[in-house]
Design an enzyme around this catalytic site. Structure first.
Site, PDB file in Angstrom:
ATOM      1  N   SER A 164       0.831  -1.200   0.000  1.00 33.39           N
ATOM      2  CA  SER A 164       0.000   0.000   0.000  1.00 33.39           C
ATOM      3  C   SER A 164       0.875   1.263   0.000  1.00 33.39           C
ATOM      4  CB  SER A 164      -0.966  -0.043   1.191  1.00 33.39           C
ATOM      5  OG  SER A 164      -1.991   0.914   1.050  1.00 33.39           O
ATOM      6  N   ASP A 267     -10.172  -4.097  -4.745  1.00 34.34           N
ATOM      7  CA  ASP A 267      -9.469  -2.984  -4.104  1.00 34.34           C
ATOM      8  C   ASP A 267      -9.613  -1.754  -4.995  1.00 34.34           C
ATOM      9  OD1 ASP A 267      -7.677  -1.253  -2.883  1.00 34.34           O
ATOM     10  OD2 ASP A 267      -5.910  -2.485  -3.267  1.00 34.34           O
ATOM     11  N   HIS A 297      -8.492  -4.849  -0.283  1.00 37.21           N
ATOM     12  CA  HIS A 297      -7.215  -4.286   0.126  1.00 37.21           C
ATOM     13  C   HIS A 297      -6.806  -4.788   1.518  1.00 37.21           C
ATOM     14  CE1 HIS A 297      -4.180  -1.042  -0.319  1.00 37.21           C
ATOM     15  NE2 HIS A 297      -4.250  -0.964   0.994  1.00 37.21           N
TER      16      HIS A 297
END
Length: 329
Positions: A164, A267, A297
Site C-alpha cells: 500500500s 481494491d 485491500h
C-alpha cells in the site's frame, strides 16, 4: 467475492460502532484489527530464534531519529553474505509501524536467505509529506556503507518492498535511487509493490484517467473505502502532482529495477497496479503482476487464515524469488 471471504464477512456482520475518525482512533483500530490478528496467526510459523539475528538501529534524520529493524539469517558458513530486502510498512503514511510486517519479514529472512531492513519512518499528520519519503531514503542510503553489518552483498540483490503506502514509497525510492549518483555502484535490483497507490486521485493524467476504473467503481468495499483513502491523503498533505507522492508522474520510468506487483481484485487501488505495470513495460522495465480474485485491500492482515490470504503469501514468496533471479513467479 471469494466465497470463503464472503462467508466470513457475512458471519461477522456489519460493524456496530461508528468508523474511527481521528488519527489516534485509526491507529488503535489498525493495531487491533490488522497487526494483532496477523501476528497471532504467524507466531507459530516463526523460525527458531537461533535461525536469525535481530537488531534495532537508530539513525539520525532531518529533525530527529528513526529506528530500523535489521534481520540477518544465521547459517553454518559465517562468511556467507546475502541479498537485502528493504521494507516499508503500509498504512496511508499515517498508521502502522515496523510491527506490521515484523513476523512476515522474520519468516522471509530465513526462508529466502535474505538480510532484511524494516524502517520505522515518521508518520503523518504529525510528520507530513515529504518526511516519510525523506526518512525512508535516508535509511536506504544508510544501508550502502553499512551492508557489512547486515552480512549483505547488494550485488546479490537489493530490493525495495512495501504494501500500500509502503508500495508507493518503494516506487518513489526506485526513481530517486536511479537518479542519484550515490547508488551508481550499487543500484537497486528489484521492487516489490503490493497493492500500491501510484497516483493521487486528483492528479490522474488525462490520457490514463479512464483506466483507473476501480477508484470510481469500488468506493465502499471493506477494508479500504474511498473516504478512508481521501483521509490518508489529507493527512499526508502532499501536492497531488508531486512525483514523490504520485510516482506514476515521474517524467521517465526507464532504467528502473524489475518489478513484482500484487493487486487485489476488489481494491479501489487495483488499477493503480495495472496502469503502473503498463507504463513500466512501455519504458522497458521487466514486470510481473499477480491479481488475486475476489478479495479486498490488505484483507490478509485481518483474515490471515483464509485460503486467499495463503495465496497472497505464496505469491509473495514466488515474486521475491523471481526478483532475486532464482526463477518462480
Amino acid at each position: 467475492m471469494d466465497p470463503e471471504y464472503a462467508a466470513l464477512l457475512a458471519k461477522i456482520g456489519a460493524p456496530q460502532a461508528p468508523p474511527p475518525r481521528t488519527v489516534a482512533e485509526v491507529r488503535a483500530a489498525c493495531d487491533m484489527l490488522l497487526i494483532e490478528p496477523h501476528k497471532a496467526f504467524l507466531k507459530p510459523q516463526l523460525p527458531p530464534d537461533d535461525a536469525y539475528t535481530l537488531a534495532d538501529h537508530s539513525i539520525p534524520v532531518e529533525g530527529g531519529q528513526i529506528t530500523m529493524r535489521c534481520l540477518v539469517p544465521v547459517v553454518p558458513d559465517e562468511t556467507e553474505t546475502f541479498p537485502l530486502l528493504f521494507n516499508m510498512h503500509g498504512g496511508g503514511w499515517s498508521i502502522g509501524s515496523i510491527h506490521m510486517d515484523d513476523y512476515t519479514l522474520r519468516i522471509r529472512c530465513v526462508k529466502h536467505r535474505l538480510s532484511v531492513v524494516s524502517v520505522e519512518y515518521r508518520l503523518a499528520p504529525e510528520h507530513p509529506f515529504p518526511t516519510p519519503v525523506n526518512d525512508c531514503y535516508a535509511a536506504l542510503k544508510w544501508v550502502v556503507p553499512n551492508a557489512h553489518l547486515l552480512k549483505a552483498d547488494l550485488k546479490k540483490g537489493f530490493i525495495v518492498c512495501g504494501e500500500s503506502a509502503g508500495g508507493n514509497l518503494s516506487a518513489v525510492l526506485s526513481h530517486m535511487a536511479r537518479d542519484d549518483p550515490f547508488f551508481q555502484g550499487c543500484p537497486l535490483t528489484g521492487q516489490f509493490l503490493c497493492e500500491p497507490n501510484v497516483c493521487h486521485y486528483k492528479a490522474y493524467p488525462e490520457g490514463l484517467k479512464s483506466k483507473f476504473r476501480s477508484f470510481f467503481e469500488l468506493t465502499g468495499v471493506p477494508t479500504l473505502t474511498r473516504e478512508m483513502l481521501e483521509q490518508f491523503y489529507e493527512w499526508y498533505n502532499a501536492p497531488p502532482s508531486d512525483p514523490r507522492c504520485s510516482p506514476l508522474l515521474y517524467q521517465s520510468h526507464e532504467g528502473l529495477p524489475k518489478a513484482y506487483i500484487q493487486a487485489m481484485d476488489l481494491d479501489l487501488l487495483r488499477d493503480d497496479a495495472f496502469v503502473y505495470a503498463e507504463v513500466l513495460r512501455e519504458a522497458g522495465v521487466q514486470v510481473k503482476v499477480d491479481l488475486h480474485p475476489g478479495v479486498t485491500h490488505a484483507f490478509y492482515y485481518t483474515f490471515p487464515s483464509l485460503s486467499a490470504a495463503a495465496r497472497v503469501r505464496d505469491g509473495a514468496d514466488r515474486g521475491i524469488e523471481w526478483l532475486l533471479n532464482r526463477e518462480p513467479a
